[in-house]
Design a protein around this motif. Structure first.
Motif, PDB file in Angstrom:
ATOM      1  N   GLN A  17       0.863  -1.183   0.000  1.00 37.84           N
ATOM      2  CA  GLN A  17       0.000   0.000   0.000  1.00 37.84           C
ATOM      3  C   GLN A  17       0.899   1.234   0.000  1.00 37.84           C
ATOM      4  O   GLN A  17       1.648   1.470   0.957  1.00 37.84           O
ATOM      5  CB  GLN A  17      -0.925  -0.038   1.218  1.00 37.84           C
ATOM      6  N   GLN A  18       0.811   2.024  -1.068  1.00 38.74           N
ATOM      7  CA  GLN A  18       1.805   3.077  -1.250  1.00 38.74           C
ATOM      8  C   GLN A  18       1.644   4.236  -0.265  1.00 38.74           C
ATOM      9  O   GLN A  18       2.627   4.910   0.051  1.00 38.74           O
ATOM     10  CB  GLN A  18       1.757   3.592  -2.686  1.00 38.74           C
ATOM     11  N   ASP A  19       0.451   4.464   0.263  1.00 42.09           N
ATOM     12  CA  ASP A  19       0.348   5.502   1.279  1.00 42.09           C
ATOM     13  C   ASP A  19       1.107   5.111   2.537  1.00 42.09           C
ATOM     14  O   ASP A  19       1.580   5.970   3.289  1.00 42.09           O
ATOM     15  CB  ASP A  19      -1.120   5.820   1.599  1.00 42.09           C
ATOM     16  N   PRO A  48       5.899  -0.227 -11.084  1.00 43.16           N
ATOM     17  CA  PRO A  48       5.312  -0.015 -12.411  1.00 43.16           C
ATOM     18  C   PRO A  48       4.069   0.872 -12.313  1.00 43.16           C
ATOM     19  O   PRO A  48       3.238   0.713 -11.418  1.00 43.16           O
ATOM     20  CB  PRO A  48       4.937  -1.435 -12.862  1.00 43.16           C
ATOM     21  N   ASP A  49       3.977   1.831 -13.189  1.00 41.93           N
ATOM     22  CA  ASP A  49       2.821   2.729 -13.249  1.00 41.93           C
ATOM     23  C   ASP A  49       2.653   3.583 -11.990  1.00 41.93           C
ATOM     24  O   ASP A  49       1.547   4.040 -11.693  1.00 41.93           O
ATOM     25  CB  ASP A  49       1.528   1.946 -13.511  1.00 41.93           C
ATOM     26  N   ALA A  50       3.722   3.789 -11.217  1.00 39.71           N
ATOM     27  CA  ALA A  50       3.617   4.664 -10.046  1.00 39.71           C
ATOM     28  C   ALA A  50       3.051   6.019 -10.493  1.00 39.71           C
ATOM     29  O   ALA A  50       3.367   6.500 -11.585  1.00 39.71           O
ATOM     30  CB  ALA A  50       4.991   4.845  -9.417  1.00 39.71           C
ATOM     31  N   PRO A  51       2.153   6.596  -9.667  1.00 44.58           N
ATOM     32  CA  PRO A  51       1.790   6.269  -8.277  1.00 44.58           C
ATOM     33  C   PRO A  51       0.618   5.290  -8.124  1.00 44.58           C
ATOM     34  O   PRO A  51      -0.106   5.357  -7.126  1.00 44.58           O
ATOM     35  CB  PRO A  51       1.430   7.643  -7.722  1.00 44.58           C
ATOM     36  N   PHE A  52       0.415   4.413  -9.072  1.00 45.38           N
ATOM     37  CA  PHE A  52      -0.525   3.305  -8.935  1.00 45.38           C
ATOM     38  C   PHE A  52      -0.186   2.527  -7.656  1.00 45.38           C
ATOM     39  O   PHE A  52       0.975   2.373  -7.305  1.00 45.38           O
ATOM     40  CB  PHE A  52      -0.385   2.399 -10.160  1.00 45.38           C
ATOM     41  N   THR A  53      -1.224   2.025  -6.971  1.00 51.18           N
ATOM     42  CA  THR A  53      -0.990   1.262  -5.748  1.00 51.18           C
ATOM     43  C   THR A  53      -1.675  -0.096  -5.819  1.00 51.18           C
ATOM     44  O   THR A  53      -2.782  -0.215  -6.373  1.00 51.18           O
ATOM     45  CB  THR A  53      -1.493   2.040  -4.510  1.00 51.18           C
ATOM     46  N   SER A 107      -6.922  -2.136  -6.143  1.00 52.61           N
ATOM     47  CA  SER A 107      -5.748  -1.507  -6.734  1.00 52.61           C
ATOM     48  C   SER A 107      -6.196  -0.357  -7.619  1.00 52.61           C
ATOM     49  O   SER A 107      -7.361  -0.296  -8.034  1.00 52.61           O
ATOM     50  CB  SER A 107      -4.966  -2.522  -7.565  1.00 52.61           C
ATOM     51  N   GLY A 108      -5.273   0.546  -7.916  1.00 46.57           N
ATOM     52  CA  GLY A 108      -5.617   1.612  -8.850  1.00 46.57           C
ATOM     53  C   GLY A 108      -4.938   2.922  -8.525  1.00 46.57           C
ATOM     54  O   GLY A 108      -3.992   2.995  -7.728  1.00 46.57           O
ATOM     55  N   TYR A 109      -5.444   3.954  -9.179  1.00 47.49           N
ATOM     56  CA  TYR A 109      -4.982   5.323  -8.945  1.00 47.49           C
ATOM     57  C   TYR A 109      -5.968   5.993  -8.000  1.00 47.49           C
ATOM     58  O   TYR A 109      -7.091   6.328  -8.381  1.00 47.49           O
ATOM     59  CB  TYR A 109      -4.909   6.098 -10.261  1.00 47.49           C
TER      60      TYR A 109
END
Length: 637
Positions: free
Chosen positions: A343-345, A379-384, A393-395
């Motif tokens: 989870q990117q946050d 890949p595709d950052a900031p996609f999480t 998942s998604g933006y």
């Protein structure tokens, strides 16, 4: 109603096989532990008495329940009364009798004490005790002891004793459940539930606590919390009792053997405490999430407990994974990963907290850089892989806001020590900031003829009618343009967008129309993480379920309203959160029909949001908003 297992035990003194171990409902009426670190034991209270007790750490439940039984019927539906900070009394009533049970822990030992005061007609008074040692009650074994209820497994042991004696009556095999007859003297006795590595150690612990007596332990317990709370300031806008309870709850969710590890909740809602297919190992809420850790730490920091916030940051960086440096979705308090999605946050959380703390030491910066490099290399950052509700998942505008703000905060910290990498992170943050609307704002959605933020997009193309299933028992797929979420306000709270940005204003209106119910909001359209239509528990594959409203959103809206200059509205939001508290002053995860559901209660995040909004009202703006981000994007300082 008498629980079926209790009924079986009371009907016979014979040994009977116990059913598979599960845990009690998650709407705890009380949660307590001594402030002193020498006592590695935590207790929870349900509506019918003592529920899960945790030992030797806060990720390890060691009991299921302790129930008082009068003339063959389990005492139920107690009135819970706080009598101090994280100390409680429960009052049970039956035909011609009343029982008052008061709870504390021994600040020097792993013992929970219960003072039992029984009045009214003569009666047969017993206890039924269900140990669930080491997170699993199915491998416990009863230990013969003439004046105590003792159980063990390969790692721990429990012992229940009483100052006027307890006579063992029966114990099951497999999932051990023990029954004992109490010897009341003058209508009173004190129970001591002690723990240790062996039966002998557990007995010694429990008996030593009895020798010193309940009143002495209660006084030391109260003094520990009074000293802690007395060392901190209190905001004027908050209700004193709820504020101090919230501060104590936040402090109590930190493990004593693993400093800086704050669990999300000492409860296991719905299937997470009863369904082995969904939760092969029960206890998932008694884990450390970097996201929740940030919420708790920022609240404690606002309240003046700076050292706790530093410990929380240290723990985040200590659990970074090799070789890539990412923070796991969650861990036990020992640092062992439990769920392993990304989870990117949560990668951004330590960057935001480090900025609030002004941490520029080399070890901290190295850890933050590792998390940043992992985040931007995806890949595709900031996609999480997962946004903050952990099932898609998604933006996500909320996640992207955290990622941008985290990189800007990291760049600022690096810049203070002359590290040239700062420019690179600022450049990436600027690039993502310029594309937030491109990835997450629709102009063709069904809710407005004006652009608005979506919950997320699967493909970064918000005007395309891409469909997905929201999960959690939702029966159909939905168009991504037909799901909104209050989380977009993270863009405002973290300084990426201004409160008066036109798209922000329009999305506020859309979110209110779609998700607001009374004082609170749903997470998103079609949320199924909640209860059945009749209030029955959530479980996958057992029919449609419905997510209820979340009090945390009142806090997030209050922070937004502060930025818009409406302090009166923010104060009302603070009162709205307070209205969700149960009689034990525990704040829930979700609310339905004006009261907390059987969702995780207390939820540390909800208590943290109450504390943080109170201090934000005091300051006139969100106390955790990073000025370095707001000045770059929202305010142009």
């Amino acid at each position: 109603m008498t629980p079926p297992l209790v009924a079986v035990l009371l009907a016979s003194a014979l040994t009977v096989p116990g059913p598979p171990a599960t845990y009690m409902p998650a709407d705890k009426q009380g949660f307590g532990t001594a402030r002193q670190s020498e006592s590695p034991v935590w207790f929870t209270l349900g509506r019918d008495g003592l529920n899960e007790v945790f030992y030797p750490d806060l990720s390890t439940p060691a009991t299921r329940e302790l129930t008082l039984v009068v003339d063959g019927r389990a005492a139920a539906n107690a009135r819970t009364e706080p009598i101090g900070r994280l100390r409680y009394r429960q009052v049970f009533r039956g035909p011609g009798w009343q029982a008052r049970l008061t709870y504390t822990t021994d600040p020097s030992r792993a013992t929970v004490l219960v003072d039992v005061e029984f009045s009214g007609r003569p009666a047969d008074v017993r206890v039924v005790f269900d140990p669930n040692l080491s997170r699993d009650g199915d491998d416990d074994t009863a230990v013969d002891q003439p004046d105590a209820l003792v159980a063990r497994d390969q790692r721990a042991a429990s012992a229940l004793v009483a100052d006027h004696g307890i006579t063992p009556v029966s114990a099951t095999t497999g999932n051990v459940v023990q029954t004992g007859e109490l010897r009341l003297r003058g209508g009173r006795t004190t129970l001591a539930l002690g723990f240790g590595g062996t039966p002998e150690q557990a007995l010694t612990t429990a008996r030593s606590s009895l020798v010193e007596g309940f009143p002495r332990h209660a006084r030391r317990y109260d003094r520990g919390w009074e000293d802690y709370l007395g060392s901190l300031e209190r905001p004027r806008a908050a209700d004193r009792d709820l504020y101090e309870t919230s501060m104590a709850v936040l402090a109590a969710t930190e493990d004593k053997r693993n400093p800086g590890a704050f669990v999300a909740s000492p409860s296991f809602p719905w299937a997470f405490g009863s369904d082995r297919e969904i939760a092969p190992e029960f206890g998932s809420y008694a884990l450390v999430w970097p996201r929740d850790q940030y919420q708790v730490a920022s609240a404690l920091l606002a309240a003046g407990d700076t050292r706790a916030a530093h410990r929380a940051l240290d723990f985040m960086l200590d659990v970074q994974q090799q070789p890539d440096g990412h923070l796991p979705q969650n861990t036990r308090v020992t640092g062992e990963p439990h769920w392993t999605n990304v989870q990117q946050d949560e990668q951004a959380a330590p960057m935001l907290l480090a900025w609030l703390l002004g941490r520029t030491d080399r070890d901290t910066l190295d850890g933050l850089v590792r998390a940043a490099e992992f985040m931007i290399a995806q890949p595709d950052a900031p996609f999480t892989q997962q946004e903050r509700w952990e099932n898609q998942s998604g933006y996500s505008p909320g996640t992207i806001a955290a990622e941008i703000a985290g990189l800007v905060c990291l760049a600022d910290l690096l810049g203070r020590v002359g590290d040239p990498r700062a420019a690179r992170y600022l450049g990436i943050a600027d690039g993502w900031e310029a594309r937030v609307e491109e990835w997450t704002v629709t102009s063709t959605g069904p809710f407005s003829d004006r652009p608005y933020y979506l919950r997320l997009t699967k493909d970064g193309q918000p005007d395309r009618g891409t469909t997905y299933n929201p999960g959690d028992n939702h029966p159909t797929e939905i168009d991504q343009r037909a799901a909104v979420d209050p989380s977009f306000l993270e863009l405002v709270r973290l300084g990426v967008r201004s409160h008066d940005d036109p798209v922000v204003r329009d999305t506020v209106r859309v979110v209110d129309e779609q998700l607001e119910r009374g004082r609170f909001w749903h997470r998103y359209n079609g949320d199924g993480y909640g209860e059945r239509a009749d209030g029955g528990p959530w479980n996958l594959g057992h029919g449609r379920t419905y997510g209820r409203t979340w009090p945390i959103f009142a806090g997030e809206r209050g922070e937004y309203e502060l930025l818009a200059g409406d302090q009166g509205a923010a104060r009302r939001r603070l009162a709205d959160i307070a209205s969700a508290a149960n009689p034990g002053r525990m704040l829930p995860e979700q609310v339905w029909l004006g009261r907390g559901t059987t969702s995780a209660t207390p939820l540390a995040w909800t208590h943290a949001q109450y504390v943080r909004l109170a201090w934000s009202i005091e300051a006139g703006e969100p106390v955790e908003r990073p000025a370095v981000v707001a000045c770059r994007y929202a305010e142009r300082c």
